[in-house]
Design an enzyme around this catalytic site. Structure first.
Site, PDB file in Angstrom:
ATOM      1  CB  CYS A  72     -62.789 188.528 105.848  1.00  0.00           C
ATOM      2  SG  CYS A  72     -63.999 189.674 105.175  1.00  0.00           S
ATOM      3  CB  CYS A 186     -69.972 185.184 104.487  1.00  0.00           C
ATOM      4  SG  CYS A 186     -69.865 186.327 105.881  1.00  0.00           S
TER       5      CYS A 186
HETATM    6  N1  DGL Z   1     -66.893 187.491 107.473  1.00  0.00           N
HETATM    7  C1  DGL Z   1     -66.793 188.239 106.289  1.00  0.00           C
HETATM    8  C2  DGL Z   1     -66.727 187.403 105.026  1.00  0.00           C
HETATM    9  O1  DGL Z   1     -66.295 186.316 105.044  1.00  0.00           O
HETATM   10  C3  DGL Z   1     -67.493 189.546 106.109  1.00  0.00           C
HETATM   11  C4  DGL Z   1     -68.776 189.859 106.763  1.00  0.00           C
HETATM   12  C5  DGL Z   1     -69.098 191.349 106.617  1.00  0.00           C
HETATM   13  O2  DGL Z   1     -68.263 192.169 106.990  1.00  0.00           O
HETATM   14  O3  DGL Z   1     -70.197 191.651 106.144  1.00  0.00           O
HETATM   15  O4  DGL Z   1     -67.096 187.838 103.983  1.00  0.00           O
END
Ligand code: DGL
Length: 266
Positions: A72, A186
């Protein structure tokens, strides 16, 4: 066998799991989605740091992984230093792929598409100063794309107009030069790639960080606990809820057995 803890706010980290599986088919994976905290993009920094460090502490104690992957960007751009300071384990994070974008761009115009949290981080701006000084880098925050990816993964359609509104600011013309690379900063976004490609105002290269993360995981875990292994794993939600039925087959394809938190700890 190597046991990996892979963590994200939702299903985005599964794009990383898919690449880890390709690189290390025998790894055992504990996948944890912090659905109770999703989305991370709007969290205040200190609160998000406390939350993620607290959750990871409990998960390390409960699952004794050999390495932890923070799949993330929104969390990695904040929590890697406190995690590394507190736990004597390898941590692999996901940070915006600014360096490869700067190396690959021909027009010199690139966009970084991520959550508002990732886009406003000093860490992200530091990457640009360090690796992309010669480029025109447009930071594009998206408030909705991660949630759209969640819906898509649950089998719900997301309208083209809604997606286009999120990505349109990434497409810029500057002095006759146009964006030619969009960094997917993301881990949720690669799941929307077919739609992103179709809706792009002009063709660009989209950089998905997952293969590079999987290579890094293989490097840090190389030689750990060799031997026969299952290639299996489990997936759980921090809310303790059951996974939505639409996700079950997708998780099993990745070798992850969906579990409720109460039965998954330890
Ligand atoms: N998948 C996550 C990232 O890479 C976060 C998405 C979220 O919680 O808004 O930033």
């Amino acid at each position: 066998m190597t046991r990996l803890l892979v963590f994200d706010s939702g299903v985005g980290g599964l794009s990383v799991v898919a690449e880890i599986r390709r690189a290390q088919p025998k790894a055992e994976i504990v996948y944890v989605a912090d659905d109770a905290g999703f989305p991370y993009g709007d969290w205040e920094d200190a609160a998000l740091t406390d939350r993620v460090v607290g959750l990871i502490a409990g998960l390390i104690a409960g699952h004794t992984p050999d390495a932890v992957v923070i799949a993330c960007h929104t969390a990695s751009t904040l929590v890697l230093p406190p995690l590394r300071a507190r736990f004597d384990l390898p941590f692999v994070g996901t940070v915006p792929a600014v360096k490869p974008a700067a190396e690959q761009t021909r027009s010199g115009v690139v966009a970084v598409l991520g959550t508002y949290g990732t886009i406003r981080r000093d860490y992200t701006r530091g990457l640009i100063d360090q690796f992309a000084k010669e480029c025109h880098v447009r930071l594009v925050g998206s408030g909705n794309l991660a949630a759209y990816a969640e819906r898509h993964m649950r089998g719900e359609a997301v309208g083209d107009a809604a997606i286009l509104a999120e990505i349109a600011p990434a497409f810029i013309e500057d002095d006759g030069r146009r964006t030619d690379i969009v960094v997917l900063a993301c881990t949720h976004y690669p799941f929307l790639l077919p739609q992103l490609e179709r809706l792009a105002p002009w063709p660009v290269d989209w950089i998905d960080p997952a293969p590079a993360i999987a290579r890094r995981v293989a490097t840090v875990t190389g030689g750990m606990r060799p031997g026969a292994a299952s290639g299996g794993g489990i997936a759980l939600l921090t809310s303790g809820k059951a996974w939505p039925p639409a996700m079950t087959a997708q998780l099993r394809r990745l070798g992850l057995e969906p579990q409720e938190a109460a039965t998954a700890s330890g």
